[in-house]
Scaffold this active site. Structure first.
Site, short mmCIF file in Angstrom:
data_model
loop_
_atom_site.label_atom_id
_atom_site.label_comp_id
_atom_site.label_asym_id
_atom_site.label_seq_id
_atom_site.Cartn_x
_atom_site.Cartn_y
_atom_site.Cartn_z
N GLU A 225 29.28 36.29 32.07
CA GLU A 225 29.47 37.03 33.33
C GLU A 225 30.16 38.36 33.09
O GLU A 225 31.32 38.54 33.47
CB GLU A 225 30.33 36.19 34.28
CG GLU A 225 29.75 34.85 34.63
CD GLU A 225 30.72 33.98 35.43
OE1 GLU A 225 31.92 34.27 35.48
OE2 GLU A 225 30.24 33.02 36.02
N PRO A 226 29.49 39.30 32.46
CA PRO A 226 30.16 40.57 32.18
C PRO A 226 30.29 41.44 33.42
O PRO A 226 29.37 41.52 34.25
CB PRO A 226 29.22 41.24 31.17
CG PRO A 226 27.88 40.66 31.47
CD PRO A 226 28.09 39.28 32.00
N ARG B 64 44.16 51.44 38.43
CA ARG B 64 44.42 50.77 37.15
C ARG B 64 45.64 51.30 36.38
O ARG B 64 46.45 50.52 35.90
CB ARG B 64 43.17 50.80 36.26
CG ARG B 64 41.94 50.16 36.91
CD ARG B 64 40.78 49.97 35.96
NE ARG B 64 41.03 48.93 35.01
CZ ARG B 64 41.41 49.09 33.78
NH1 ARG B 64 41.53 50.31 33.28
NH2 ARG B 64 41.65 48.08 33.00
N CYS C 70 52.34 59.45 47.76
CA CYS C 70 53.80 59.62 47.83
C CYS C 70 54.54 58.47 47.18
O CYS C 70 55.24 57.70 47.85
CB CYS C 70 54.23 59.78 49.28
SG CYS C 70 53.84 61.41 49.87
N GLU C 71 54.33 58.28 45.91
CA GLU C 71 55.08 57.29 45.15
C GLU C 71 55.22 57.81 43.72
O GLU C 71 54.27 58.38 43.17
CB GLU C 71 54.34 55.93 45.11
CG GLU C 71 54.30 55.24 46.45
CD GLU C 71 54.14 53.73 46.34
OE1 GLU C 71 54.58 53.13 45.34
OE2 GLU C 71 53.57 53.16 47.29
N TYR D 225 36.30 48.25 38.22
CA TYR D 225 37.59 48.03 38.88
C TYR D 225 38.24 49.36 39.26
O TYR D 225 39.46 49.52 39.15
CB TYR D 225 38.51 47.19 37.98
CG TYR D 225 37.82 45.94 37.50
CD1 TYR D 225 37.56 44.90 38.40
CD2 TYR D 225 37.39 45.80 36.19
CE1 TYR D 225 36.89 43.76 37.98
CE2 TYR D 225 36.73 44.66 35.77
CZ TYR D 225 36.47 43.65 36.67
OH TYR D 225 35.82 42.53 36.26
N TYR E 78 48.28 48.36 36.08
CA TYR E 78 48.34 47.69 34.78
C TYR E 78 48.91 48.58 33.68
O TYR E 78 48.90 48.18 32.51
CB TYR E 78 46.94 47.26 34.33
CG TYR E 78 46.11 46.52 35.35
CD1 TYR E 78 46.50 45.27 35.82
CD2 TYR E 78 44.93 47.08 35.83
CE1 TYR E 78 45.72 44.60 36.74
CE2 TYR E 78 44.15 46.40 36.75
CZ TYR E 78 44.55 45.17 37.21
OH TYR E 78 43.77 44.50 38.12
N1 LLP Z 1 33.91 36.05 35.73
C1 LLP Z 1 34.99 35.75 36.46
C2 LLP Z 1 35.11 34.41 37.04
C3 LLP Z 1 36.00 36.72 36.66
O1 LLP Z 1 37.07 36.41 37.37
C4 LLP Z 1 35.85 38.01 36.09
C5 LLP Z 1 36.88 39.04 36.29
C6 LLP Z 1 34.69 38.28 35.36
C7 LLP Z 1 33.74 37.27 35.20
C8 LLP Z 1 34.40 39.62 34.75
O2 LLP Z 1 35.34 40.07 33.84
P1 LLP Z 1 35.04 41.38 32.98
O3 LLP Z 1 33.81 41.15 32.16
O4 LLP Z 1 34.85 42.52 33.91
O5 LLP Z 1 36.27 41.57 32.17
N2 LLP Z 1 41.06 44.50 37.82
C9 LLP Z 1 41.20 44.21 36.42
C10 LLP Z 1 40.18 43.20 35.96
C11 LLP Z 1 40.20 41.90 36.73
C12 LLP Z 1 39.07 40.96 36.36
C13 LLP Z 1 39.00 39.80 37.26
N3 LLP Z 1 37.98 38.85 36.92
C14 LLP Z 1 41.10 45.51 35.64
O6 LLP Z 1 41.01 46.57 36.24
O7 LLP Z 1 41.18 45.50 34.42
#
Ligand code: LLP
Length: 428
Positions: A282-283, A320, A351-352, A380, A324
């Protein structure tokens, strides 16, 4: 990582063959610009790497990374499925043309109404807790449906604590030691369990934690098969593949990575006589992260106790870095290859004090009025943006082979207020 920046005859940065300065002038800033070909190439590279090793392979785009309909449509046409985490994402995916059978819904802490919505949409449901399973069994339309479970394999990894989703501190998934019992319970309740799933975290550039997660999930699948007799139709390893954000990071060698994972997968299928279930991943970030940049204009250069370059985007536009501490590479759109001449802070317009895109960043000379490009802003980024400080959300533009499409209009002040009501008594 040199981010492979392209320029035109004027020396200006281009994306998908289009001049970034001209895009900023025409569509105004802050502006997200997305490169269609890049998304397609990312999809094909990843898909081919895995499917050439194991042909029954499927990818489910984690659309939380970017839910723009045009982006989803591009991936729909490539043949992707969808990882959806909310009714809103299911709704958006259906609208983008995904058949419900291509949507896997993995909610956490879901309400009964959300479960009903998922059941009535006909999507596949991946359960995160025994509570969800029991509540699903009370929905008449859900009787006998196919389900799967997300398991916490006690392996976690990610670019930040907030993005680690496996291990003892994680709220996600069922425990591995209860897996056999939970699958048995699902069958007792009349369901058809057909899959097993995990997702250990996000932004991972090291193959090792993935390998460990694959090994652990396969061992759990083996135990579940032995303890219940279930024949799995699919095994899903989630997302998490990282992309380089800093010049020091390098890309994951996706071919070798896919080879290692599929070899392990095949070995474990044999070991536990699991047959030939579909292998799924699930990318999110890998498909869209490097396909977009955020263009923002410098409006203020301030020499205070430090030198600040003030721009017209903030953490309302791209969260981000603040959320993070994430690094996003930033270049000037008119001299993207110029050598650094100074170390400066690049600050947003919220304003932060935490509203900073970069601290002490080596940058070339910068003037007020010029455009900066914040790279790798496809995942994201817009999807986590907000209207904080009453700022309308940015516009999004898609470029493909010189063709430019406005795929999301810039919000207006009216959009900020469109859902608000003032009680009549306050108007008197
Ligand atoms: N599958 C599930 C169940 C997930 O919760 C996620 C991401 C993915 C797949 C996809 O992950 P990816 O391949 O994109 O790494 N907001 C954060 C990332 C949070 C990801 C949440 N879940 C950021 O900006 O780095």
């Amino acid at each position: 990582m040199d981010f492979n920046l392209k320029t035109n005859e004027k020396g200006n940065l281009t994306i998908g063959g289009v001049d970034a300065v001209e895009l900023a002038d025409h569509y105004q800033t802050p502006l997200y610009v997305i490169d269609e070909e890049r998304i397609k190439n990312n999809y094909k590279r990843l898909y081919n790497a895995f499917s050439s090793q194991y042909s029954d392979f499927k990818m489910f785009y984690a659309c939380k990374a970017n839910t723009n309909l045009a982006v989803m449509k591009i991936l729909e046409k490539e043949g992707s499925g969808i990882d959806a985490v909310s009714p809103g994402e299911i709704y958006t995916s259906l609208l983008a043309g995904f058949d419900p059978s291509r949507i896997l819904y993995t909610g956490n802490n879901v309400t009964d109404e959300e479960l009903k919505f998922a059941v009535n949409s006909g999507v596949r449901i991946n359960l995160d807790s025994i509570s969800q399973l029991k509540r699903l069994s009370k929905i008449p339309e859900a009787q006998g449906i196919e389900i799967s479970f997300r398991v916490n394999p006690m392996v976690g990894a990610g670019h930040h604590d907030h993005c680690i989703t496996g291990g003892p501190l994680s709220k996600f998934g069922i425990m591995e030691e209860e897996a056999v019992e939970v699958y048995n319970l699902a069958m007792d309740l009349g369901f058809k369990p057909v899959g097993i799933h995990t997702h250990i975290g996000s932004g991972i550039l090291d193959p090792e934690p993935f390998m460990l997660a694959v090994r652990t999930l396969m061992d759990i699948a083996g135990r579940v098969k032995q303890g219940t007799g279930i024949k799995f139709d699919f095994i899903d390893f989630g997302g998490g593949i990282g992309i380089p954000y800093t010049p020091e990071e390098s890309r994951l060698d996706i071919k070798t990575f896919a080879e290692k994972i599929t070899n392990l997968y095949k070995d474990k299928l044999k070991e536990y006589e699991l047959g030939k279930p579909t292998m799924c991943i699930e990318p999110g970030r890998y498909l869209v992260g490097d396909a977009s940049m955020l263009l923002t204009r410098v409006n203020t250069i301030k020499q205070s106790y430090r030198k600040f370059i003030g721009v017209d985007a903030g953490f309302n536009t791209l969260l981000r870095p603040t959320m993070y501490g994430s690094y996003h590479h930033i270049v000037t759109a008119k001299t993207p290859q110029a050598e650094p001449t100074q170390k400066i802070d690049i600050a947003g317009d919220v304003c932060e004090s935490g509203d900073l895109f970069a601290r002490d960043r080596p940058m070339p000379d910068i003037e007020e009025g010029e455009v900066l490009a914040i790279l790798n802003a496809g995942a994201y980024s817009f999807s986590m943006s907000s209207q904080y400080n009453s700022r309308p959300k940015a516009a999004e533009v898609l470029v493909s082979k010189d063709e430019i499409s406005l795929i999301r209009e810039r919000e207006t002040f009216a959009d900020l207020l469109s859902k608000q009501n003032v009680p009549v008594r306050l108007l008197k």
